[in-house]
Motif scaffolding. Sequence first.
Motif, mmCIF file in Angstrom:
data_model
loop_
_atom_site.group_PDB
_atom_site.id
_atom_site.type_symbol
_atom_site.label_atom_id
_atom_site.label_comp_id
_atom_site.label_asym_id
_atom_site.label_seq_id
_atom_site.Cartn_x
_atom_site.Cartn_y
_atom_site.Cartn_z
ATOM 1 N N SER A 100 -6.234 2.002 -9.090
ATOM 2 C CA SER A 100 -5.824 1.408 -8.115
ATOM 3 C C SER A 100 -7.305 1.743 -7.280
ATOM 4 O O SER A 100 -8.070 2.425 -8.074
ATOM 5 C CB SER A 100 -4.646 2.601 -7.436
ATOM 6 O OG SER A 100 -5.193 3.435 -7.735
ATOM 7 N N LEU A 160 -5.565 12.380 -5.377
ATOM 8 C CA LEU A 160 -5.244 10.750 -5.390
ATOM 9 C C LEU A 160 -4.157 10.937 -6.479
ATOM 10 O O LEU A 160 -4.802 11.209 -7.423
ATOM 11 C CB LEU A 160 -6.700 9.978 -4.949
ATOM 12 C CG LEU A 160 -7.571 9.558 -3.924
ATOM 13 C CD1 LEU A 160 -8.287 9.251 -4.705
ATOM 14 C CD2 LEU A 160 -6.189 9.537 -2.916
ATOM 15 N N SER A 167 -2.355 0.025 -5.809
ATOM 16 C CA SER A 167 -2.477 -0.311 -6.809
ATOM 17 C C SER A 167 -2.649 -1.853 -7.808
ATOM 18 O O SER A 167 -1.969 -2.636 -6.990
ATOM 19 C CB SER A 167 -1.255 0.268 -7.964
ATOM 20 O OG SER A 167 -1.483 1.134 -7.346
ATOM 21 N N TRP A 214 1.028 -1.088 -0.370
ATOM 22 C CA TRP A 214 -0.225 0.159 0.360
ATOM 23 C C TRP A 214 1.051 1.296 -0.011
ATOM 24 O O TRP A 214 2.358 1.404 0.371
ATOM 25 C CB TRP A 214 -1.116 -0.013 1.530
ATOM 26 C CG TRP A 214 -2.033 -1.025 1.150
ATOM 27 C CD1 TRP A 214 -1.936 -2.611 1.429
ATOM 28 C CD2 TRP A 214 -3.257 -1.074 0.836
ATOM 29 N NE1 TRP A 214 -2.689 -2.950 1.787
ATOM 30 C CE2 TRP A 214 -3.667 -1.962 1.122
ATOM 31 C CE3 TRP A 214 -4.135 -0.266 0.781
ATOM 32 C CZ2 TRP A 214 -5.132 -2.027 1.372
ATOM 33 C CZ3 TRP A 214 -5.156 -0.339 0.383
ATOM 34 C CH2 TRP A 214 -6.120 -1.607 0.545
ATOM 35 N N SER A 255 -0.092 5.737 1.154
ATOM 36 C CA SER A 255 -0.718 6.824 2.016
ATOM 37 C C SER A 255 -0.577 7.869 2.302
ATOM 38 O O SER A 255 0.981 7.985 1.721
ATOM 39 C CB SER A 255 -1.022 6.066 3.660
ATOM 40 O OG SER A 255 0.716 6.430 4.183
ATOM 41 N N ILE A 283 -12.855 5.415 -4.314
ATOM 42 C CA ILE A 283 -12.449 5.354 -3.015
ATOM 43 C C ILE A 283 -13.217 4.405 -2.313
ATOM 44 O O ILE A 283 -14.500 4.800 -2.432
ATOM 45 C CB ILE A 283 -12.351 7.660 -2.665
ATOM 46 C CG1 ILE A 283 -12.015 6.996 -1.376
ATOM 47 C CG2 ILE A 283 -13.877 7.473 -2.964
ATOM 48 C CD1 ILE A 283 -11.420 8.529 -1.156
ATOM 49 N N ASN A 323 -3.772 3.767 -0.390
ATOM 50 C CA ASN A 323 -4.354 3.549 -1.892
ATOM 51 C C ASN A 323 -3.493 1.817 -3.030
ATOM 52 O O ASN A 323 -1.851 2.044 -1.679
ATOM 53 C CB ASN A 323 -3.466 4.649 -2.709
ATOM 54 C CG ASN A 323 -4.542 4.475 -4.193
ATOM 55 O OD1 ASN A 323 -3.402 3.819 -4.963
ATOM 56 N ND2 ASN A 323 -5.070 5.531 -4.849
ATOM 57 N N THR A 332 -6.755 6.286 -10.091
ATOM 58 C CA THR A 332 -7.432 5.999 -8.746
ATOM 59 C C THR A 332 -8.746 5.731 -9.350
ATOM 60 O O THR A 332 -9.068 6.466 -10.154
ATOM 61 C CB THR A 332 -7.571 6.581 -8.217
ATOM 62 O OG1 THR A 332 -6.452 6.876 -6.753
ATOM 63 C CG2 THR A 332 -8.237 6.234 -6.594
ATOM 64 N N ALA A 364 -8.671 3.321 -3.628
ATOM 65 C CA ALA A 364 -8.240 4.542 -2.107
ATOM 66 C C ALA A 364 -9.465 4.216 -1.449
ATOM 67 O O ALA A 364 -10.125 3.894 -1.927
ATOM 68 C CB ALA A 364 -8.386 6.120 -3.016
#
Length: 381
Positions: free
Chosen positions: A68, A109, A61, A35, A37, A116, A59, A113, A70
């Motif tokens: 990715s 982000l 991937s 991860w 962050s 979320i 986050n 992304t 979040a």
Amino acid sequence: MFDIKVLPAAETECTNNGSFLQTPFWADFKSRHGWTSKRFSLDITYNGQTNTAEVSVMNRSFAKNRFSIAYVPLFPALPFDRAEISPQDQAIEFANLLHDIAFALKPELPKNTIAIRFDPAVEFDDFLEMAAFNKGIKIVSFADKLKLKKNSVDIQPPDTTLVDLTVDEEEIMNRMHSKWRYNIRLSQKKGVEIKRYLGNSLNLSEKIDKFYELTKETNARDGNSSHAKAYYLDLIKASAEEIAAGKDVPEVSLYIAEHEGEEIAAIMTLFSHDEAVYLYGASSNHKRNLMPNHLLQWTAMKDAKAYGSKYYDMYGMPPEGEDENHPMHGLYMFKANFGGRIIHRIGSWDIPFKNIYTLYIAAEKLRAFWHKKVIKKLKGR
């Protein structure tokens, strides 16, 4: 409806308060396991009043960094007093809050992304009230085109029981089911000993090896999965190293139950100023009649109380497990009978940013079905 300003949060005083999932310690630990962050300070203006809240956003991937997700664990909480607003309006306001926080964070982000995901810090004592709240969010999201999606796979366990540690030990024991008090004393009488290990214990590696062996035995019995051994070792060592450096971070411990030199059960816990959490557990198929798991939990509760934690979170139980026909009835009763307050959180909610999210969710559901249904059925569970 909400005016939200987002600023980077370079430093924080919340290193060992609130949910451990929102501490920098946890973000740093997860950063070593796939991860990334970031930490933000949010100025949230609601009804003319501005409140500031810190939030850790992680986050992860996938597909060689093509996209990715979040993730925001145990945030946000309700921005209002429930007594001052109707249940219907609660859902309306909170749905808009999730939407507005998501799109306020979006520019901060990674560009790949696709969504979320929130695990909000919203809980109910009554399961039906929680279900009605979630239904209200779905209705509001559809009507106002907020794009909120209830994820069918919750990341954090939404249902759990919290044992109050602010009362004395005798009262904690008295609140347990009488059979559980008997089992604790039986385990002690039969000679079960509980030994505690921290991240700086000299024989830690050997004890983590044993914990992992018990974990594999438990998985074979129950059809579950677990982290790699290195994950558990890194977690407990990281805690001890930070504490040794003078930092106020959660304390992670390994407890092992022994009987006549045989290690028969173990748990890993995390203590912070607000909460103590039963993170992971494992047990042998042998000597289960000695009730080592009851004594393990009681020992950890006493240590958590001495540490200063306010409650002990059993960290997950099936909401319908009280039904004797439920496949996880045994787990439910084990945790519920320690006398805690059963709560129901609203689970994981997503706000999609890109169309590929639909394919990702389909793959996620398929993976969950494979592991929870097909694999267990193939193993006769």
